[in-house]
Design a protein around this motif. Sequence first.
Motif, PDB file in Angstrom:
ATOM      1  N   TYR A 237      35.423  28.372  35.894  1.00 21.21           N
ATOM      2  CA  TYR A 237      36.517  29.145  35.290  1.00 21.21           C
ATOM      3  C   TYR A 237      36.143  29.574  33.870  1.00 21.21           C
ATOM      4  CZ  TYR A 237      37.770  25.110  32.434  1.00 21.21           C
ATOM      5  OH  TYR A 237      37.737  24.101  31.521  1.00 21.21           O
ATOM      6  N   ARG A 238      35.250  28.757  33.223  1.00 19.47           N
ATOM      7  CA  ARG A 238      34.849  29.084  31.849  1.00 19.47           C
ATOM      8  C   ARG A 238      34.032  30.370  31.778  1.00 19.47           C
ATOM      9  NH1 ARG A 238      33.770  23.403  31.232  1.00 19.47           N
ATOM     10  NH2 ARG A 238      31.739  23.935  32.067  1.00 19.47           N
ATOM     11  N   ASN A 239      33.340  30.721  32.899  1.00 22.48           N
ATOM     12  CA  ASN A 239      32.515  31.934  32.890  1.00 22.48           C
ATOM     13  C   ASN A 239      33.273  33.154  33.403  1.00 22.48           C
ATOM     14  OD1 ASN A 239      30.378  29.642  34.402  1.00 22.48           O
ATOM     15  ND2 ASN A 239      30.265  30.175  32.237  1.00 22.48           N
ATOM     16  N   LEU A 240      34.508  32.951  33.868  1.00 19.92           N
ATOM     17  CA  LEU A 240      35.265  34.075  34.394  1.00 19.92           C
ATOM     18  C   LEU A 240      36.036  34.737  33.261  1.00 19.92           C
ATOM     19  CD1 LEU A 240      34.398  33.304  37.203  1.00 19.92           C
ATOM     20  CD2 LEU A 240      36.789  33.204  37.915  1.00 19.92           C
ATOM     21  N   PRO A 241      36.402  36.003  33.341  1.00 19.70           N
ATOM     22  CA  PRO A 241      36.011  36.954  34.386  1.00 19.70           C
ATOM     23  C   PRO A 241      34.518  37.282  34.359  1.00 19.70           C
ATOM     24  CG  PRO A 241      37.773  37.825  32.972  1.00 19.70           C
ATOM     25  CD  PRO A 241      37.246  36.622  32.320  1.00 19.70           C
TER      26      PRO A 241
ATOM     27  N   THR B 220      34.891  26.945  39.984  1.00 14.41           N
ATOM     28  CA  THR B 220      35.460  25.621  39.763  1.00 14.41           C
ATOM     29  C   THR B 220      36.566  25.748  38.723  1.00 14.41           C
ATOM     30  OG1 THR B 220      33.212  24.854  40.055  1.00 14.41           O
ATOM     31  CG2 THR B 220      34.828  23.231  39.309  1.00 14.41           C
ATOM     32  N   ASN B 221      37.764  25.337  39.081  1.00 16.22           N
ATOM     33  CA  ASN B 221      38.856  25.488  38.120  1.00 16.22           C
ATOM     34  C   ASN B 221      38.894  24.317  37.133  1.00 16.22           C
ATOM     35  OD1 ASN B 221      40.145  23.323  39.320  1.00 16.22           O
ATOM     36  ND2 ASN B 221      41.630  24.580  40.443  1.00 16.22           N
ATOM     37  N   GLU B 222      39.876  24.307  36.245  1.00 18.52           N
ATOM     38  CA  GLU B 222      39.966  23.294  35.186  1.00 18.52           C
ATOM     39  C   GLU B 222      39.996  21.881  35.750  1.00 18.52           C
ATOM     40  OE1 GLU B 222      41.694  26.012  35.488  1.00 18.52           O
ATOM     41  OE2 GLU B 222      42.261  26.906  33.572  1.00 18.52           O
ATOM     42  N   ARG B 223      40.496  21.757  36.970  1.00 20.40           N
ATOM     43  CA  ARG B 223      40.612  20.423  37.560  1.00 20.40           C
ATOM     44  C   ARG B 223      39.408  20.070  38.438  1.00 20.40           C
ATOM     45  NH1 ARG B 223      44.838  23.265  37.835  1.00 20.40           N
ATOM     46  NH2 ARG B 223      44.508  23.835  40.007  1.00 20.40           N
ATOM     47  N   GLY B 224      38.371  20.890  38.344  1.00 15.31           N
ATOM     48  CA  GLY B 224      37.170  20.595  39.125  1.00 15.31           C
ATOM     49  C   GLY B 224      37.273  20.988  40.584  1.00 15.31           C
ATOM     50  N   GLU B 225      38.315  21.751  40.948  1.00 18.13           N
ATOM     51  CA  GLU B 225      38.440  22.179  42.350  1.00 18.13           C
ATOM     52  C   GLU B 225      37.862  23.587  42.530  1.00 18.13           C
ATOM     53  OE1 GLU B 225      42.882  20.143  42.257  1.00 18.13           O
ATOM     54  OE2 GLU B 225      42.561  22.293  42.085  1.00 18.13           O
ATOM     55  N   GLU B 226      37.457  23.859  43.756  1.00 21.38           N
ATOM     56  CA  GLU B 226      36.941  25.191  44.062  1.00 21.38           C
ATOM     57  C   GLU B 226      38.102  26.117  44.401  1.00 21.38           C
ATOM     58  OE1 GLU B 226      33.361  26.020  43.982  1.00 21.38           O
ATOM     59  OE2 GLU B 226      33.798  24.234  42.777  1.00 21.38           O
TER      60      GLU B 226
END
Lengths: 653, 653
Positions: free
Chosen positions: A351-355, A506-512
């Motif tokens: 998520y850190r590299n998005l968008p 991978t979102n903030e909670r480590g989920e895909e």
Amino acid sequence: MENIQIRLPDGTIKVVQSGSTPSDIALSISEGLLRNSIAAKVNDVLVDLETPMTSDSNVELITSRSEESHEILLHSTAHLMAQAVKDLYPDAKITIGPALKNQFYYDFDLEEILNEESLIRIEERMKEISKSDLKIERQIFSRSDASDLFQSMGEDYKVDIIARIDSNEHISAYRQGDFIDLCRGPHVPSTKKIKHFKLLSVSGAYWRSDEKNKMLKRIYGTSFFDKKELSAYLEMLEEAKKRDHRKLGKELEIFTFDDEIGPGLPLWLPNGAVMVDELENLAKETERNAGYVRVRTPHLTKGELYEKSGHLEHYQKDMYPAMDIDGTKYYVKPMNCPHHHKIYGSKPRSYRNLPVRLAEYGTCYRYEKSGQLFGLMRVRSMQMNDAHIYCTPSQFKDEFLAVCKMYTYYFDIFGIEKFQMRLSVHSEEGLGEKYVNEPELWKQTEAAVREALIFGNIDFVESKGEAAFYGPKIDVQVWSAIGKEFTLATNQVDFAIPARFGLTYTNERGEEETPLCIHRAPLSTHERFIGFLIEHFAGDFPLWISPIQVIILPVSEKYFEYCTSVYQKLFDAGIRVEMDDRNEKVGAKIRDAELKKIPVMLILGEKEQNDGSASVRRRHEGDIGMYKVDDLLNDLVQEIKNKTRRNISNPAL
Amino acid sequence: MENIQIRLPDGTIKVVQSGSTPSDIALSISEGLLRNSIAAKVNDVLVDLETPMTSDSNVELITSRSEESHEILLHSTAHLMAQAVKDLYPDAKITIGPALKNQFYYDFDLEEILNEESLIRIEERMKEISKSDLKIERQIFSRSDASDLFQSMGEDYKVDIIARIDSNEHISAYRQGDFIDLCRGPHVPSTKKIKHFKLLSVSGAYWRSDEKNKMLKRIYGTSFFDKKELSAYLEMLEEAKKRDHRKLGKELEIFTFDDEIGPGLPLWLPNGAVMVDELENLAKETERNAGYVRVRTPHLTKGELYEKSGHLEHYQKDMYPAMDIDGTKYYVKPMNCPHHHKIYGSKPRSYRNLPVRLAEYGTCYRYEKSGQLFGLMRVRSMQMNDAHIYCTPSQFKDEFLAVCKMYTYYFDIFGIEKFQMRLSVHSEEGLGEKYVNEPELWKQTEAAVREALIFGNIDFVESKGEAAFYGPKIDVQVWSAIGKEFTLATNQVDFAIPARFGLTYTNERGEEETPLCIHRAPLSTHERFIGFLIEHFAGDFPLWISPIQVIILPVSEKYFEYCTSVYQKLFDAGIRVEMDDRNEKVGAKIRDAELKKIPVMLILGEKEQNDGSASVRRRHEGDIGMYKVDDLLNDLVQEIKNKTRRNISNPAL
């Protein structure tokens, strides 16, 4: 007799007898209103003025000022023309005659050759019928009665159309005098409402657009409620003809087609390639500033990819046939998205590299019937200002609006003052065929787009059934300097395909999670955009995108050396400069440079040489005086850098 | 016995008995010369030392210092290896084993799995055979005898090879001890001449490169006359392995392949797209200065065009199969030339407007067998730095040499110090098949090219049979920083196709003449050139073409604001800058930036912030001190503008 309640748009309620018609309502308000009304909207459905109402209804009277009125008039004018043609050519068979934007046409099966004189005769006959004030009446038939009726009149095409209508449906037709035509309507109530029209051209067209069918004669025309509007429109058409990108594109050596290469496959000549390069430079700079990165992908791809993306399921008729390579099917790509999905998916994303915003001027190939091809506007090879933005749902609104803002940034640069965003949503009937079968996601995404548009304070209209197969789509219509309409940019939201490609972050909670994908092409295709620019500017391009920016005209051979030194100075500064060293009078050289629409001419002779100067002529301004070469160079470089619009034929620009 | 005259290269004439061999001649000069000789050239034909001569001849002894000797040694080593393999694996069937540049291979049909240990065992056995000093002897057989012999040994592949040889031809074979192999020769005279060799790898290969055939085991090896040369070569291979563009291309995220898109169809990732863009910018600038104009042409084209151009006749096996569109065959283009010819032909040309130089970065598609594909070096889609120069015969020499000069201009920029032009001419056998059937024009054009090269003082070698189908071709071989050889640029003269396209210009006398056409691609394809650059620079690209030029490493979060302001300054100056804002120690960030081979790292903390400075680390130089940000920016912009080579792993660059 029972009473019913009629609610008018201003909230007024009128109680009238059941069976009353909208024209009764109009008359009950004023004779003037009845005179101005041509149809009505009853509970949001367009109907004729004489349609009886038998239950409580909302009624809106349609006058010439209503948005819907023009289409009704155009379509009624098509009927009027068909009646005139039948009067003059009794053997003609009628087929179909729809309304277009500002125009209509009607296709006839007719042996006679039609020329401009024929059009004048038909127009004369139309005027006579108009004056005779024939009532235009709706009639309802069973399918078999309708079939018998048109059969008896020898109207085979109508019989064919009726045969394809569901047998239980009732069929409506409209009669005016002794002319009757199948039609859903509505129509204006009388032929005398049709006054200001003009037949424009005649061309060939196949029955049902199928080359295997008979070639019909198609007559185009236009019609307005107001004489001035008609004149203005005809004037615009006249100007548009002069600006026709096919004509100017040839004269200015921008592009060409070649029979041995194939229809719809333009060759960009050096002048056109300059424009393409300038557009690409503009896009690169704009996209760099907006955080895009560029990629490059091949034009040839295994069928497997298009199975996964759904193109083979939903889009195959727009694709070229497969090639068999080592037993595998390969296609030329009709879109870049699957390739960009592959690049997104080529490494893990957080998520850190998005968008992630992937841009490419990718050339796509789409099958268009050869009869549909039209200059640069409808082609088979198209290089798109494409990009795909992969974002989280929470980033969606900002990304989407940033794309909309990029449109208006470009429109400013090109002096496009009038534009309209059209949100195309799915239709339920199309689910599983034209559209991926995800009814809930469709609604959700369409709501998100609508919300973003409203939040961004962006004017838009909504229409059903033109969405992309993977999500809702915003088409941007623009109007050229002379008011001709073009569809240029698109902006699409894809909720379906990233999941099929297994794209995640991978979102903030480590989920895909699966990202959303925005497909966008604000500068459209090179083909269509440059076609538009040619017509918009009538070939008088702003300096920065002019294929030839400056031409040096030596007064005589004696000044060649000085001319060459000026040439080199401009050339080294990156200016596209030419020198006309022919042994011709300077007046002839000026005329030739005018024909090429070169924005800046430098006339160099004795005085200029002694003074280190140039006499400058600017297009549409004429002689603007003598300038020191260094000052002039500086001005030109600034004008190019700022993308100033100057020396263009329409002062509104 | 009769005497014959032997003329040596220095002009000496020796009179010897008919039947004398080159080894007799060598011995007659000195024992040392005999010891050093491995073969001979008799009347320009390479032969064994023991070949009897029966008429007057020119003789040149081939020693390890002769140009031709290495190929002979390599091929002899292949035989030696085959012998060792047969000794160790008596069931192995031998197939073919040619010499390559610096290497050889041999393909075996063999059940056993071969691994590194097997290679060591084979190598050991080769050393034993070498020491045993077996004589290597040529034998001649009739076809049927040869067939019987190899049949009796169970060598089915050899029998298959023999069956394809013309039945009247005599067949030569070479015997060393109990090993015999079909071979044209020549070979070194004894196994003891083969001393310094190394087996390199084993892989699979299909018999006759056909996927339908059995998979064979291919063993690669190398061999030198000199121990030091072998060591140097092995070292180079070791270094080359580290520089392998497939490995570095993946690590540095330059390109990728995807199974669902297809083999040989690279996807350029953002880092690779940057390099492509920089190369295109370089080419555009260089070509603008050299008087080229740019064009753009479609990738899809009617078959008609390739019938006219001769591609379907001479080049079809390298093309993709046709697509049927509306009953017409279309192909993806394998070359841009026919399209450029069409653009040249799109308007009348005069000698005054020539040369016309049309440039395009056109993407071409060529069929390569999937087994032939290799990283970026052999691909199916290739974007070429293409151009076609149309000129009069009198302009030819200057234009041709200007192209050669453009090569060396580029080589300077990239630090390519060693290169070689190879003029490929036609072969008479190929006329009408591989080559257009114009024997006179071939000779004439080849002579003109040769003359131009000599006039331009350009070193070149000449080879037969690799010409383009329309004319002679110059391939440019270059050697990377570690001495690996690549074929990059080409320069071709087309005397045939312009006439087929009816291309003309009006000469000084008002007559129509056909122009010559030079096809040239000094920057090769993006694919091959970037593959080369990766290996040449080992991924340590000069700043101007580095995908990421600068990375900002904040010492801690406290300096993010300062870092962002520095970032923005660099970004606005057009520098490709990134910022590593992860919550990591600066040491870890430096290590990661090293892995990405980013040329410039800026470490920003308290001191730097207070001072408006940056601590700078440069790749392969380490910490180079603190710089004011404005000064640094200025230096970087200059370094980029000048395309300076700095921070690269090989100091020779």
